[in-house]
Motif scaffolding. Structure first.
Motif, short mmCIF file in Angstrom:
data_model
loop_
_atom_site.label_atom_id
_atom_site.label_comp_id
_atom_site.label_asym_id
_atom_site.label_seq_id
_atom_site.Cartn_x
_atom_site.Cartn_y
_atom_site.Cartn_z
N MET A 210 1.06 -1.15 -0.08
CA MET A 210 -0.52 -0.33 -0.08
C MET A 210 1.08 1.39 0.36
SD MET A 210 -3.21 1.11 2.63
CE MET A 210 -2.30 1.10 4.37
N LEU A 211 0.97 1.92 -1.04
CA LEU A 211 1.37 3.20 -1.14
C LEU A 211 1.05 4.41 -0.53
CD1 LEU A 211 4.52 4.52 -4.29
CD2 LEU A 211 1.98 6.37 -2.83
N LYS A 212 1.94 5.02 0.23
CA LYS A 212 0.95 6.07 1.16
C LYS A 212 1.68 7.12 0.55
CE LYS A 212 0.13 7.02 6.15
NZ LYS A 212 0.34 6.81 7.35
N PHE A 213 0.87 8.72 0.44
CA PHE A 213 0.85 9.45 -0.35
C PHE A 213 0.92 10.85 0.24
CE2 PHE A 213 -1.66 8.26 -2.73
CZ PHE A 213 -2.75 8.64 -3.33
N ASP A 214 1.36 11.60 0.32
CA ASP A 214 0.90 13.46 0.76
C ASP A 214 1.30 15.00 -0.02
OD1 ASP A 214 -0.84 15.92 1.65
OD2 ASP A 214 0.63 14.86 3.89
N LEU A 215 0.34 15.18 -0.71
CA LEU A 215 0.47 15.83 -1.88
C LEU A 215 0.41 17.53 -1.43
CD1 LEU A 215 -0.19 14.60 -5.93
CD2 LEU A 215 2.15 14.19 -4.32
N HIS A 216 -0.30 17.68 -0.65
CA HIS A 216 -0.40 19.48 -0.16
C HIS A 216 -0.01 19.21 1.11
CE1 HIS A 216 -2.94 22.68 -1.23
NE2 HIS A 216 -2.81 22.57 -0.61
N THR A 217 1.29 19.79 1.18
CA THR A 217 2.06 21.23 1.76
C THR A 217 2.59 21.68 2.08
OG1 THR A 217 4.05 19.31 1.97
CG2 THR A 217 2.19 18.43 3.03
N HIS A 218 2.48 22.98 2.75
CA HIS A 218 3.61 24.37 3.31
C HIS A 218 3.87 23.67 4.00
CE1 HIS A 218 -0.06 25.62 0.79
NE2 HIS A 218 -0.66 24.60 1.84
N HIS A 219 5.25 25.53 4.57
CA HIS A 219 6.23 25.39 4.86
C HIS A 219 6.60 27.13 5.17
CE1 HIS A 219 8.42 26.48 1.82
NE2 HIS A 219 9.59 27.30 2.08
N LYS A 220 7.10 27.64 5.64
CA LYS A 220 7.23 28.61 6.15
C LYS A 220 7.82 30.38 5.37
CE LYS A 220 12.33 28.95 7.16
NZ LYS A 220 13.48 29.34 7.53
N ALA B 88 3.52 18.25 11.99
CA ALA B 88 2.29 17.82 13.14
C ALA B 88 1.73 17.01 12.16
CB ALA B 88 2.53 18.24 14.03
N ARG B 89 0.71 17.62 10.97
CA ARG B 89 -0.15 17.52 10.38
C ARG B 89 -0.16 16.65 8.87
NH1 ARG B 89 -3.92 19.66 7.96
NH2 ARG B 89 -5.35 17.94 8.45
N VAL B 90 0.83 16.36 8.27
CA VAL B 90 1.07 15.78 7.61
C VAL B 90 0.80 14.59 7.38
CG1 VAL B 90 2.84 14.20 6.28
CG2 VAL B 90 3.79 16.46 7.43
N ALA B 91 0.14 13.90 6.69
CA ALA B 91 -0.22 13.12 5.89
C ALA B 91 -2.26 12.94 7.42
CB ALA B 91 -0.03 11.60 6.95
N SER B 92 -2.42 13.64 7.96
CA SER B 92 -3.66 13.78 8.61
C SER B 92 -4.51 13.35 8.39
CB SER B 92 -4.00 15.40 9.34
OG SER B 92 -4.43 15.03 10.51
N ASP B 93 -5.18 12.21 8.41
CA ASP B 93 -6.46 11.36 8.83
C ASP B 93 -6.08 10.59 7.46
OD1 ASP B 93 -7.81 12.71 11.05
OD2 ASP B 93 -8.36 14.68 9.64
N TRP B 94 -5.03 10.36 7.05
CA TRP B 94 -5.28 9.93 5.74
C TRP B 94 -5.76 8.58 5.38
CZ3 TRP B 94 -3.34 5.17 4.11
CH2 TRP B 94 -2.69 5.38 2.51
N GLU B 95 -5.85 7.58 6.37
CA GLU B 95 -6.57 6.35 6.67
C GLU B 95 -7.67 6.51 6.67
OE1 GLU B 95 -6.90 2.94 5.80
OE2 GLU B 95 -4.60 3.24 6.20
N GLU B 96 -8.31 7.30 6.97
CA GLU B 96 -9.36 7.39 7.29
C GLU B 96 -10.40 7.86 5.59
OE1 GLU B 96 -7.85 8.75 9.31
OE2 GLU B 96 -8.47 8.85 11.63
N ALA B 97 -8.94 8.81 4.59
CA ALA B 97 -9.60 9.57 3.84
C ALA B 97 -9.81 8.29 2.39
CB ALA B 97 -8.59 10.48 3.47
N ARG B 98 -8.84 7.51 3.38
CA ARG B 98 -8.94 6.45 1.63
C ARG B 98 -9.84 5.33 1.84
NH1 ARG B 98 -6.67 0.88 3.35
NH2 ARG B 98 -6.31 0.06 1.34
#
Length: 268
Positions: free
Chosen positions: A1-11, A234-244
């Motif tokens: 199972m490939l896990k990814f997150d494409l929408h993140t920001h920074h300072k 701390a919010r990276v991948a937040s709710d990933w499994e629930e979204a899936r």
């Protein structure tokens, strides 16, 4: 199972915490195999270097952002795949300018987000006070027409948070208009993906978009990707499994991510 997150920001956008490296490290700790950084692009049509310092990065920071990302891609090779993204505002009158600038850089994907509609930001809470039913309909139709135009520009691989106007337009979901279906049909025709963005929980108590829009997206054949829209590591991948799980319940069999602007299919 490939896990990814494409929408993140920074300072660099000045309303997120942490360096790019912090988000990549958070992705590794969260079990991601792929992380995309997609900070807010500058206002490229402005003569000022930094006209909105609390919203987007300065124009002078843009090449520095890309250079840092390319260095980090190499540094983390073999540990996690780092994708170069950007979240871009959509201004129909400036499409050619934005495209010409983005074409200079090796983006893996570009997220197109409608943050301005009808001459104002969608996150200006005061604009939604005491609207008539006719005004509400006009506002929603203008918003979704812009989303359709953003897909039709073919400048973006992903469209960001396509019902984010509901944050302060709280009864937007009750306003019925075929403009939503027209937008989804156009998105499907262009092969553009929409994101299931889990950041809405902190602003309006629900993800973007709502389930009814996801159901219609499935009907029209629109692909979906995942984005936490993290503004802190701390919010990276937040709710990933629930979204899936939610997408599987709705009936989706896959979601997607992008590498070198090519769509990669991932079974749910």
């Amino acid at each position: 199972m490939l896990k990814f997150d494409l929408h993140t920001h920074h300072k660099r956008c000045a309303h997120a915490d942490g360096d790019i490296r912090d988000y990549i490290e958070a992705g590794i700790k969260s079990g991601l195999q792929v992380i995309g950084i997609s900070d807010h692009a500058p206002y490229l049509a402005s003569e000022d270097d930094h006209p909105n310092p609390r919203i987007a990065m300065a124009a002078s920071e843009f090449p520095k952002y890309v250079s840092e990302m390319l260095e980090l891609k190499e540094q983390y090779r073999g540990k996690i795949e780092v994708l170069l993204g950007v979240e871009s505002d959509f201004f129909p009158e400036h499409v050619n300018l934005y495209r010409s600038i983005y074409d200079k850089y090796p983006f893996d994907y570009i997220i197109g987000s409608v943050h301005h509609s009808g001459g104002d930001r969608i996150f200006n809470r005061n604009r939604f006070n005491q609207l008539s039913d006719e005004q509400k309909l006009e506002m929603k139709e203008t918003y979704y027409d812009l989303i359709l135009q953003s897909a039709s520009s073919r400048m973006f691989q992903i469209l960001g948070h396509i019902d984010a106007m509901k944050v302060y337009f709280t009864d937007m979901g009750q306003v019925q208009t075929p403009a939503v279906d027209r937008a989804l049909q156009g998105i499907a025709a262009c092969g553009t993906a929409i994101e299931l963005n889990t950041s809405g929980v902190k602003t309006c108590g629900s993800w973007y978009p709502a389930d009814d829009i996801l159901e219609r997206a499935l009907y029209y054949g629109v692909d979906v990707t995942f984005g936490s829209d993290a503004h802190s590591p701390a919010r990276v991948a937040s709710d990933w499994e629930e979204a899936r799980e939610r997408l599987k319940q709705i009936g989706f069999q896959r979601w997607v991510y992008f590498k070198r602007k090519q769509k990669i299919l991932v079974p749910l």
